[in-house]
Design a protein around this motif. Structure first.
Motif, PDB file in Angstrom:
ATOM      1  N   ALA A  17       0.754  -1.346   0.147  1.00 25.27           N
ATOM      2  CA  ALA A  17       0.294  -0.052  -0.157  1.00 25.27           C
ATOM      3  C   ALA A  17       0.279   1.174   0.444  1.00 25.27           C
ATOM      4  CB  ALA A  17      -1.016  -0.243   1.297  1.00 25.27           C
ATOM      5  N   THR A  18       2.493   1.182   1.017  1.00 28.01           N
ATOM      6  CA  THR A  18       2.907   2.293   0.819  1.00 28.01           C
ATOM      7  C   THR A  18       3.461   2.404  -0.501  1.00 28.01           C
ATOM      8  OG1 THR A  18       3.547   2.249   3.247  1.00 28.01           O
ATOM      9  CG2 THR A  18       4.903   3.208   2.337  1.00 28.01           C
ATOM     10  N   ALA A  19       4.232   1.286  -0.804  1.00 27.31           N
ATOM     11  CA  ALA A  19       4.385   1.679  -2.672  1.00 27.31           C
ATOM     12  C   ALA A  19       3.645   2.157  -3.392  1.00 27.31           C
ATOM     13  CB  ALA A  19       5.505   0.622  -3.033  1.00 27.31           C
ATOM     14  N   LEU A  20       1.913   1.972  -3.472  1.00 28.85           N
ATOM     15  CA  LEU A  20       1.666   1.985  -4.560  1.00 28.85           C
ATOM     16  C   LEU A  20       0.683   3.212  -4.258  1.00 28.85           C
ATOM     17  CD1 LEU A  20      -0.705   1.283  -7.017  1.00 28.85           C
ATOM     18  CD2 LEU A  20      -2.006   0.535  -4.865  1.00 28.85           C
ATOM     19  N   VAL A  24       1.289   6.476  -6.949  1.00 28.45           N
ATOM     20  CA  VAL A  24      -0.022   6.799  -7.279  1.00 28.45           C
ATOM     21  C   VAL A  24      -0.014   8.618  -7.298  1.00 28.45           C
ATOM     22  CG1 VAL A  24      -2.277   7.719  -7.773  1.00 28.45           C
ATOM     23  CG2 VAL A  24      -1.646   5.913  -7.719  1.00 28.45           C
ATOM     24  N   THR A  25       0.835   8.970  -6.298  1.00 26.87           N
ATOM     25  CA  THR A  25       1.275  10.729  -5.432  1.00 26.87           C
ATOM     26  C   THR A  25       1.868  11.151  -6.086  1.00 26.87           C
ATOM     27  OG1 THR A  25       0.974   9.999  -3.072  1.00 26.87           O
ATOM     28  CG2 THR A  25      -0.523   9.960  -3.808  1.00 26.87           C
ATOM     29  N   ASP A  26       2.728  10.401  -6.160  1.00 26.90           N
ATOM     30  CA  ASP A  26       4.130  10.794  -7.377  1.00 26.90           C
ATOM     31  C   ASP A  26       4.800  11.158  -5.881  1.00 26.90           C
ATOM     32  OD1 ASP A  26       6.450  11.115  -8.697  1.00 26.90           O
ATOM     33  OD2 ASP A  26       5.329  13.112  -9.361  1.00 26.90           O
ATOM     34  N   ALA A  27       4.760  11.048  -4.340  1.00 29.27           N
ATOM     35  CA  ALA A  27       5.555  11.721  -3.321  1.00 29.27           C
ATOM     36  C   ALA A  27       7.226  11.139  -3.766  1.00 29.27           C
ATOM     37  CB  ALA A  27       5.318  10.316  -2.051  1.00 29.27           C
ATOM     38  N   ARG A  28       7.549  12.519  -3.880  1.00 26.61           N
ATOM     39  CA  ARG A  28       9.042  13.033  -4.052  1.00 26.61           C
ATOM     40  C   ARG A  28       9.786  12.918  -2.435  1.00 26.61           C
ATOM     41  NH1 ARG A  28       9.599  13.683  -8.944  1.00 26.61           N
ATOM     42  NH2 ARG A  28       8.425  15.462  -9.638  1.00 26.61           N
ATOM     43  N   TRP A  29       8.898  12.589  -1.086  1.00 29.26           N
ATOM     44  CA  TRP A  29      10.207  11.717  -0.609  1.00 29.26           C
ATOM     45  C   TRP A  29      10.296  10.121  -0.538  1.00 29.26           C
ATOM     46  CZ3 TRP A  29       8.371   7.762   2.585  1.00 29.26           C
ATOM     47  CH2 TRP A  29       6.320   7.219   1.654  1.00 29.26           C
ATOM     48  N   PHE A  30       9.202   9.505  -1.068  1.00 31.02           N
ATOM     49  CA  PHE A  30       9.206   7.973  -1.555  1.00 31.02           C
ATOM     50  C   PHE A  30      10.373   7.931  -2.261  1.00 31.02           C
ATOM     51  CE2 PHE A  30       8.087   4.022  -3.276  1.00 31.02           C
ATOM     52  CZ  PHE A  30       8.347   3.309  -2.345  1.00 31.02           C
ATOM     53  N   PHE A  31      10.453   8.749  -3.136  1.00 34.09           N
ATOM     54  CA  PHE A  31      11.319   8.380  -4.558  1.00 34.09           C
ATOM     55  C   PHE A  31      12.820   9.012  -4.797  1.00 34.09           C
ATOM     56  CE2 PHE A  31       7.667   7.981  -6.745  1.00 34.09           C
ATOM     57  CZ  PHE A  31       7.158   6.029  -7.130  1.00 34.09           C
ATOM     58  N   SER A  32      13.382   9.754  -3.718  1.00 32.93           N
ATOM     59  CA  SER A  32      14.051  10.539  -3.059  1.00 32.93           C
ATOM     60  C   SER A  32      15.329   9.691  -1.971  1.00 32.93           C
ATOM     61  CB  SER A  32      14.498  12.316  -3.039  1.00 32.93           C
ATOM     62  OG  SER A  32      13.872  11.861  -1.850  1.00 32.93           O
ATOM     63  N   ALA A  33      14.599   8.704  -2.077  1.00 36.99           N
ATOM     64  CA  ALA A  33      14.996   7.807  -0.447  1.00 36.99           C
ATOM     65  C   ALA A  33      16.183   7.859  -1.144  1.00 36.99           C
ATOM     66  CB  ALA A  33      13.858   7.179  -0.218  1.00 36.99           C
ATOM     67  N   ARG A  34      16.896   7.233  -0.789  1.00 36.22           N
ATOM     68  CA  ARG A  34      18.246   5.672  -0.986  1.00 36.22           C
ATOM     69  C   ARG A  34      18.014   4.548  -1.302  1.00 36.22           C
ATOM     70  NH1 ARG A  34      23.880   5.577   2.062  1.00 36.22           N
ATOM     71  NH2 ARG A  34      23.377   8.017   0.664  1.00 36.22           N
ATOM     72  N   GLY A  35      17.439   3.694  -1.309  1.00 38.99           N
ATOM     73  CA  GLY A  35      16.480   2.433  -1.565  1.00 38.99           C
ATOM     74  C   GLY A  35      15.402   2.838  -2.695  1.00 38.99           C
ATOM     75  N   ALA A  36      14.673   3.898  -2.873  1.00 38.43           N
ATOM     76  CA  ALA A  36      13.446   3.827  -4.275  1.00 38.43           C
ATOM     77  C   ALA A  36      15.444   3.590  -5.602  1.00 38.43           C
ATOM     78  CB  ALA A  36      13.355   5.106  -4.076  1.00 38.43           C
ATOM     79  N   ARG A  43      16.527   4.472 -14.046  1.00 41.89           N
ATOM     80  CA  ARG A  43      15.362   4.742 -15.289  1.00 41.89           C
ATOM     81  C   ARG A  43      14.657   6.186 -15.099  1.00 41.89           C
ATOM     82  NH1 ARG A  43      15.767  -0.443 -13.189  1.00 41.89           N
ATOM     83  NH2 ARG A  43      15.733  -2.138 -14.375  1.00 41.89           N
ATOM     84  N   ARG A  44      14.014   6.778 -15.877  1.00 43.20           N
ATOM     85  CA  ARG A  44      13.093   7.323 -15.813  1.00 43.20           C
ATOM     86  C   ARG A  44      12.398   7.444 -14.503  1.00 43.20           C
ATOM     87  NH1 ARG A  44      11.106   8.700 -21.251  1.00 43.20           N
ATOM     88  NH2 ARG A  44      11.236   6.458 -21.439  1.00 43.20           N
ATOM     89  N   HIS A  45      12.118   8.961 -13.698  1.00 41.24           N
ATOM     90  CA  HIS A  45      10.950   9.211 -12.724  1.00 41.24           C
ATOM     91  C   HIS A  45       9.789   8.386 -13.253  1.00 41.24           C
ATOM     92  CE1 HIS A  45       9.016  10.727  -8.974  1.00 41.24           C
ATOM     93  NE2 HIS A  45       8.292  10.985  -9.800  1.00 41.24           N
ATOM     94  N   ALA A  46       9.090   8.715 -14.475  1.00 42.88           N
ATOM     95  CA  ALA A  46       8.243   7.912 -14.741  1.00 42.88           C
ATOM     96  C   ALA A  46       7.827   5.676 -15.342  1.00 42.88           C
ATOM     97  CB  ALA A  46       7.719   7.873 -16.799  1.00 42.88           C
ATOM     98  N   ALA A  47       8.850   5.628 -14.992  1.00 41.89           N
ATOM     99  CA  ALA A  47       9.515   4.164 -15.239  1.00 41.89           C
ATOM    100  C   ALA A  47       9.051   3.671 -13.950  1.00 41.89           C
ATOM    101  CB  ALA A  47      10.278   3.940 -15.752  1.00 41.89           C
ATOM    102  N   SER A  48      10.050   4.718 -12.943  1.00 42.55           N
ATOM    103  CA  SER A  48      10.628   4.224 -11.471  1.00 42.55           C
ATOM    104  C   SER A  48       8.909   4.103 -11.080  1.00 42.55           C
ATOM    105  CB  SER A  48      10.727   5.008 -10.923  1.00 42.55           C
ATOM    106  OG  SER A  48      12.264   5.261 -11.348  1.00 42.55           O
ATOM    107  N   ARG A  49       7.920   4.984 -11.057  1.00 39.10           N
ATOM    108  CA  ARG A  49       6.574   5.160 -10.334  1.00 39.10           C
ATOM    109  C   ARG A  49       6.152   4.032 -11.350  1.00 39.10           C
ATOM    110  NH1 ARG A  49       3.131  10.556 -11.621  1.00 39.10           N
ATOM    111  NH2 ARG A  49       2.105   9.004 -10.347  1.00 39.10           N
ATOM    112  N   LEU A  50       5.818   3.971 -12.232  1.00 38.98           N
ATOM    113  CA  LEU A  50       5.211   2.228 -12.582  1.00 38.98           C
ATOM    114  C   LEU A  50       5.906   0.791 -11.737  1.00 38.98           C
ATOM    115  CD1 LEU A  50       3.111   1.411 -15.337  1.00 38.98           C
ATOM    116  CD2 LEU A  50       5.317   0.624 -16.460  1.00 38.98           C
ATOM    117  N   ILE A  51       6.326   0.650 -11.802  1.00 36.56           N
ATOM    118  CA  ILE A  51       7.689  -0.197 -11.415  1.00 36.56           C
ATOM    119  C   ILE A  51       7.057  -0.121  -9.732  1.00 36.56           C
ATOM    120  CG2 ILE A  51       9.380  -0.927 -10.769  1.00 36.56           C
ATOM    121  CD1 ILE A  51      11.162   0.369 -12.877  1.00 36.56           C
TER     122      ILE A  51
END
Length: 69
Positions: A17-20, A24-36, A43-51
């Protein structure tokens, strides 16, 4: 159902649920994390969101399948 199986299923559902929601909301805090970055590489940001959206959906499905069956 054993307690350990229930805990595992709820962990899958919560992580999925957290990942989804982050995808969906394009959470910057999530995608800027080192683990992400480690998971999606260069990959591009859109591809990362899809993954992460697909991974979140699969994790929720896995958690529900543990509970149901």
């Amino acid at each position: 159902m054993e307690a350990a199986t229930l805990i595992l299923a709820l962990t899958f559902i919560a992580a999925g649920a957290t990942a989804l929601i982050a995808a969906v909301t394009d959470a910057r805090w999530f995608f800027s994390a080192r683990g992400a970055h480690a998971f999606t590489g260069r990959r591009r940001h859109a591809a990362s969101r899809l993954i992460y959206g697909v991974a979140g959906t699969l994790m929720i499905a896995a958690g529900l399948s543990l509970i149901v069956g």
